[in-house]
Motif scaffolding. Sequence first.
Motif, PDB file in Angstrom:
ATOM      1  N   LYS A 165      45.200   7.482  21.831  1.00  0.00           N
ATOM      2  CA  LYS A 165      46.471   7.890  21.246  1.00  0.00           C
ATOM      3  C   LYS A 165      46.241   8.888  20.119  1.00  0.00           C
ATOM      4  N   ARG A 166      45.216   8.632  19.288  1.00  0.00           N
ATOM      5  CA  ARG A 166      44.922   9.555  18.190  1.00  0.00           C
ATOM      6  C   ARG A 166      44.474  10.911  18.716  1.00  0.00           C
ATOM      7  N   LYS A 167      43.675  10.893  19.814  1.00  0.00           N
ATOM      8  CA  LYS A 167      43.241  12.156  20.405  1.00  0.00           C
ATOM      9  C   LYS A 167      44.438  12.956  20.927  1.00  0.00           C
ATOM     10  N   ARG A 168      45.352  12.259  21.595  1.00  0.00           N
ATOM     11  CA  ARG A 168      46.533  12.958  22.125  1.00  0.00           C
ATOM     12  C   ARG A 168      47.380  13.516  20.980  1.00  0.00           C
ATOM     13  N   TYR A 169      47.488  12.749  19.918  1.00  0.00           N
ATOM     14  CA  TYR A 169      48.274  13.218  18.771  1.00  0.00           C
ATOM     15  C   TYR A 169      47.644  14.469  18.163  1.00  0.00           C
ATOM     16  N   ARG A 170      46.297  14.432  17.980  1.00  0.00           N
ATOM     17  CA  ARG A 170      45.608  15.596  17.422  1.00  0.00           C
ATOM     18  C   ARG A 170      45.735  16.806  18.347  1.00  0.00           C
ATOM     19  N   SER A 171      45.702  16.542  19.669  1.00  0.00           N
ATOM     20  CA  SER A 171      45.808  17.640  20.623  1.00  0.00           C
ATOM     21  C   SER A 171      47.182  18.307  20.532  1.00  0.00           C
ATOM     22  N   VAL A 172      48.236  17.493  20.467  1.00  0.00           N
ATOM     23  CA  VAL A 172      49.592  18.050  20.349  1.00  0.00           C
ATOM     24  C   VAL A 172      49.742  18.800  19.029  1.00  0.00           C
ATOM     25  N   LYS A 173      49.196  18.230  17.964  1.00  0.00           N
ATOM     26  CA  LYS A 173      49.285  18.867  16.654  1.00  0.00           C
ATOM     27  C   LYS A 173      48.568  20.204  16.648  1.00  0.00           C
ATOM     28  N   THR A 174      47.403  20.245  17.301  1.00  0.00           N
ATOM     29  CA  THR A 174      46.642  21.505  17.358  1.00  0.00           C
ATOM     30  C   THR A 174      47.397  22.579  18.118  1.00  0.00           C
TER      31      THR A 174
END
Length: 201
Positions: A165-174
């Motif tokens: 979930k954290r990876k997906r969040y960072r990916s969307v944020k990037t």
Amino acid sequence: MVGPGAIVWILSVATGVVAEKIAVTQDPSTIAATEGDTVIIPCSHNATDQVWANDWFKRATNGTYVSNYTGQYRGRVFRFKAPDAPATDMDASIQLNNVRFNDSGLYVCRVTTLWSEAYGTGTYLTVNGKISVTIRMLIVALLVLLEGCIVLVIMLLVRQSHRDKRKRYRSVKTHTSRFRDRFFPAVIRQLNHPTTTTEQC
């Protein structure tokens, strides 16, 4: 051969005496032991007439005779008498020493007086081998270990889910940041420096 019951009936008819109705109680109905243990197989009665005999049988009322002098029970069966038993003892329990695996089965008590005889409903003795106890302990240990492994796997799966979930969040944020950094400056430059067109006559 005439059995004890037939003899009792003949005597009662010949003398005109009404036979006493005896109640024989075996409680508890089941006993569990481990090989090598000493067990008390209980039996009590309410006979007021003089008791001729207390007999025990294995499997059924006409099964194997259980005695200190017969078969597999030789030297291991004794009449059990509690230290505080009253003078008018109505206890027909037996003590079986050094129980073996093949002692397992139903034990039936018979009480015989001059005019009556009666049987108990039986007590089932289960003798567990010592290896069985070891196996049960091993199974319990394995179950505890399995439970611990299951809990550990669940914890790892939950942790991995949080990481994803954290990876997906960072990916969307990037991606959002990149879009913002690329799109908005271009729009601002376009607004500050609009493209002018000249018409030629």
